[in-house]
Design a protein around this motif. Structure first.
Motif, short mmCIF file in Angstrom:
data_model
loop_
_atom_site.label_atom_id
_atom_site.label_comp_id
_atom_site.label_asym_id
_atom_site.label_seq_id
_atom_site.Cartn_x
_atom_site.Cartn_y
_atom_site.Cartn_z
N LYS A 199 6.87 -5.48 -3.25
CA LYS A 199 5.87 -6.50 -3.56
C LYS A 199 5.78 -6.62 -5.08
CE LYS A 199 1.54 -7.99 -4.48
NZ LYS A 199 0.33 -7.58 -5.21
N ASP B 295 -1.06 -7.44 -0.98
CA ASP B 295 -0.61 -6.05 -0.76
C ASP B 295 -0.53 -5.77 0.74
OD1 ASP B 295 -0.60 -5.62 -3.49
OD2 ASP B 295 -2.62 -4.80 -3.53
N LYS C 134 5.10 -1.23 -4.41
CA LYS C 134 4.27 -2.25 -5.05
C LYS C 134 4.48 -2.18 -6.55
CE LYS C 134 -0.55 -3.00 -6.43
NZ LYS C 134 -1.17 -4.29 -6.18
N CYS D 206 -5.83 -0.20 -7.73
CA CYS D 206 -5.17 -1.47 -8.00
C CYS D 206 -4.57 -2.09 -6.74
CB CYS D 206 -4.11 -1.28 -9.08
SG CYS D 206 -2.96 0.05 -8.69
MG LIG Z 1 -3.63 -7.22 -6.51
#
Ligand SMILES: [Mg+2]
Ligand SMILES: Nc1ncnc2c1ncn2[C@@H]1O[C@H](COP(=O)(O)OP(=O)(O)OP(=O)(O)O)[C@@H](O)[C@H]1O
Length: 226
Positions: free
Chosen positions: A13, A130, A147, A178
């Motif tokens: 991601k 996410d 991520k 985050c």
């Molecule tokens: Mg974000």
């Protein structure tokens, strides 16, 4: 019978926070898969970035329903995906599960159709790119994803990087850091993990892809044994 071995897949991601570096990261990944003989196929899931911010602001100002805002935010990911590819040759844009399984070594998923076809995630602001990346990874049969964001990982209240944390702990502590608020619960339910890496450091990205140690936060699936 197919003789060629199926390549492994890595789901990445690419956070909207990296918008200024995003296209450089994609080019770098393209070079990596071209040069490295055993490189996995890379499937990129775009974040929402400034495009999702527009949706947030408009939905707050104009009292748009969460349902409508959800699909607008998914289309924000779509826009970021288009920006990341920017029509470059060798960066494939894919829009369905069938296309995800294609032959190109690096693909960017534009997620609208995939989510419409399997609409089981809640339509709330807790569930954004996410969780959508985790959802897509799970659909592909991958139990982990990377991520990339603009920080080294999840920072605790003392300012230290958390190197490992269990999804269950994050749910219990309501720790978000985050990642979007829905991610820890989704990881826990589906026994998945996630490695959060600072996308400003190419060596860390490669280490994460290759499963080597690097500076990052690992959100782990399996709960601690006491
Ligand atoms: Mg974000
Ligand atoms: N405890 C924390 N640890 C680490 N970062 C945190 C924490 N709390 C808040 N943040 C912020 O989270 C930001 C990264 O999340 P953000 O959602 O902005 O980016 P992204 O997920 O890469 O982008 P997008 O959501 O648009 O795809 C960091 O820049 C940092 O300022």
């Amino acid at each position: 019978m197919q003789s060629a071995k199926r390549k492994s897949k890595v789901i990445i991601k690419l956070g909207g926070s990296l918008i200024e570096k995003g296209r450089d990261i994609i080019r770098f990944l393209r070079e990596y898969v071209d040069e490295k003989e055993k490189a996995p196929t890379i499937i990129l899931i775009p974040g929402g970035g400034p495009f999702a911010e527009v949706v947030r602001n408009v939905s707050a100002d104009m009292s748009i329903s969460e349902e409508t805002a959800h699909w607008m935010a998914v289309l924000a990911m779509h826009q970021y995906g288009l920006l990341l590819a920017n029509g470059e040759i060798g960066i494939a844009l894919v829009e369905s599960m069938k296309e995800i399984d294609g032959a190109e070594p690096i693909r960017i998923l534009l997620p609208y159709e995939v989510l419409k076809a399997d609409d089981c995630l809640p339509h709330t602001w807790d569930v954004t790119s996410d969780t959508i990346a985790a959802f897509v990874a799970n659909k592909i049969g991958e139990k982990t994803f990377i991520k990339l964001t603009d920080v080294d990982g999840i920072i605790d209240e003392k300012g230290h990087l958390i190197k490992e944390i269990y999804a269950k702990e994050m749910v219990e502590l309501e720790e978000k850091g985050c990642v979007d608020a829905g991610l820890p619960g989704f990881l826990m339910q589906n026994r998945m993990s996630c490695t959060i890496v600072n996308g400003n450091f190419p060596n860390r990205i490669i280490a994460a892809i290759e499963g080597k140690e690097t500076l990052c936060t690992k959100i782990l699936a399996i709960t601690k044994k006491f």
